[in-house]
Design a protein around this motif. Structure first.
Motif, short mmCIF file in Angstrom:
data_model
loop_
_atom_site.label_atom_id
_atom_site.label_comp_id
_atom_site.label_asym_id
_atom_site.label_seq_id
_atom_site.Cartn_x
_atom_site.Cartn_y
_atom_site.Cartn_z
N GLU A 177 0.81 -1.22 0.00
CA GLU A 177 0.00 0.00 0.00
C GLU A 177 0.84 1.27 0.00
O GLU A 177 0.37 2.32 -0.42
N SER A 178 2.08 1.18 0.48
CA SER A 178 2.94 2.36 0.54
C SER A 178 4.39 1.93 0.34
O SER A 178 5.18 1.90 1.29
N LEU A 249 -3.86 -4.32 -6.75
CA LEU A 249 -3.89 -4.27 -5.29
C LEU A 249 -5.28 -4.64 -4.77
O LEU A 249 -5.41 -5.27 -3.72
N ASN A 250 -6.32 -4.27 -5.48
CA ASN A 250 -7.68 -4.56 -5.06
C ASN A 250 -8.00 -6.06 -5.08
O ASN A 250 -9.02 -6.48 -4.54
N ARG A 294 4.70 -4.39 5.75
CA ARG A 294 3.72 -3.34 5.97
C ARG A 294 3.51 -3.14 7.47
O ARG A 294 3.60 -4.09 8.26
N HIS A 298 -1.89 -6.44 9.93
CA HIS A 298 -2.24 -6.74 8.55
C HIS A 298 -1.74 -8.12 8.19
O HIS A 298 -0.76 -8.61 8.76
#
Length: 446
Positions: A177-178, A249-250, A294, A298
């Motif tokens: 995500e980042s 990513l989804n 991450r 998670h």
């Protein structure tokens, strides 16, 4: 006016079911407590070797239904003899002994099986397998409960340090995500065509052969035969094709039974192995793999720490959010029976330590860390031996490895500032961290 009794909520349901399980086990029957993805509970009785009195069974069923309210499953009590495949439950590798319960003479056992949509891998602790030739690549996960603690920068510094000592190092950016460490180590135009995100998506369909996943770091000069490879979260994409990172990513976290690797956890492990194999084909097998995980609770962090690494460096600052967050993780490991396995992997990193009161800050950090980690330590009586290090034990998991705070690093654009990592204040800030982390990785955690 008569008020309705308070309904049973999630936190109360399991202890209430456990009181019924105690009575069942006291009658000599083995019990498996099962919680479904909505939190509803069923108790399974193993009556395959001994007949259970039908009247008791009915009484227990009624008690569960009335006690648990909406947290009673549709079938709150089941007999093994009536199940099509009872060992799918009773012999499940995910079932764990009920913590704190010891069966007495003539009593049955109580075990626990929790089903979750996400997060289940926090409770499945294992260590990477040794290769067929007896050698195992050292894998270290770098994790922070909260973001903004300098984890990716520390990954960059550690990778360059290890490579500078002659190791073949692979950094895998798992912060999908980042993405963090990938951009720090590889220039945009030098990215491989595909990234970890592509491996995870394509493997769900068994379509992952031939992916270009790794590249050599562009901000590193070879020294002492060392090499530094990077597997970024995203690639640069194929020519004349839009690289749809968000669309991938989804879909990446879905379990896909019957296709490719199936579960997300299996696909993530296969992705790490694929990156290691890619480096081995290009050069040699990595000596060290750094998993830039991450932040937060998670599934990626759960798999990286519990399953993929030998050592997990836990980053944090000395504040209530840090200790509340890690405390929740430690309680989850304790309740799943994984404390003895997971605590051997862990070591705290005190990031952004103020130079003005370094010793006082680290002492407070250590004491707060010990309070959190003590959940995972053994409760010992006089004369007993076990794992319960003192607060002052500098080799214990709670003992902090410091990274000093440097004001000059705030807002620094590392990508556009060549040589920033060789400046004296940066080397001083990371000196202790690099030496201690390297020793732990080479010699193995305690």
């Amino acid at each position: 006016m008569t008020l309705s009794p308070d309904p049973v909520r999630f936190d109360a349901a399991r202890p209430l079911a456990l009181t019924v399980a105690f009575d069942m086990a006291a009658s000599g029957v083995d019990v498996l407590m099962v919680r479904d993805i909505l939190g509803r509970l069923s108790l399974l009785l193993d009556d395959r070797l001994a007949v259970v009195d039908a009247a008791k069974v009915e009484a227990w069923r009624e008690r569960l239904t009335s006690t648990l309210g909406r947290y009673a499953a549709d079938r709150p009590l089941l007999l093994a003899s009536k199940l099509f495949q009872p060992d799918a439950y009773f012999a499940s590798p995910r079932a764990a002994d009920e913590l704190g319960y010891v069966a007495g003479s003539g009593q049955g056992t109580i075990r626990w099986l929790d089903n979750t949509v996400v997060g289940g891998d926090w409770a499945r602790v294992s260590t990477p397998r040794t290769e067929p030739d007896g050698v195992r690549t050292a894998r270290t996960a770098l994790y922070g409960f909260k973001g903004g603690v300098g984890r990716s920068t520390a990954t960059f510094m550690l990778a360059k340090h290890l490579a500078g000592q002659g190791n073949c190092v692979l950094v895998i950016d798992l912060d999908l995500e980042s993405p963090g460490s990938g951009p720090l180590l590889v220039a945009e135009e030098q990215l491989p065509r595909y990234g970890i995100i592509d491996q995870l998506v394509e493997s769900a369909l068994g379509n992952d052969d031939g992916l270009d996943l790794v590249t050599q770091a562009t901000h590193f000069q070879l020294q002492n035969n060392g090499e530094l490879w990077v597997a970024p979260a995203r690639g640069r994409g194929a020519p004349h094709t839009t690289y749809a990172y968000i669309d991938k990513l989804n879909r990446v976290y879905a379990d896909v039974p019957g296709h490719g690797q199936g579960s997300f956890a299996d696909r993530l492990e296969a992705a790490v192995q694929a990156c290691e194999e890619a480096v081995a084909r290009e050069s040699r097998r990595p000596d060290v793999v750094l998993l830039d995980s991450r932040a937060g609770i998670h599934d990626i962090a759960a798999i990286a720490i519990s399953r993929l690494c030998d050592l997990a460096l836990l980053f944090g600052s000395d504040n209530g959010q840090t200790w509340a967050g890690y405390g929740e993780l430690f309680k989850a490991w304790l309740s799943s029976g994984q404390a003895p396995e997971i605590r051997e992997k862990l070591r705290m990193v005190a990031s952004m330590v103020p130079d003005a009161d370094r010793s006082g800050y680290l002492e407070a950090f250590r004491d707060h860390a010990w309070e959190s980690f003590s959940i995972l330590y053994d409760d010992l009586l006089d004369g007993e031996t076990g794992f319960n290090p003192s607060p002052e034990d500098d080799a214990a998991p709670h003992s902090p490895i410091p990274i000093l705070f440097a004001l000059e690093l705030v807002g620094l654009d590392a990508v556009s500032t060549p040589g920033w990592d060789d400046r004296a204040f940066v080397r001083a800030a990371y000196d202790s961290f690099l030496k201690t982390a390297t020793k732990l990785m080479i010699e193995g955690p305690r």
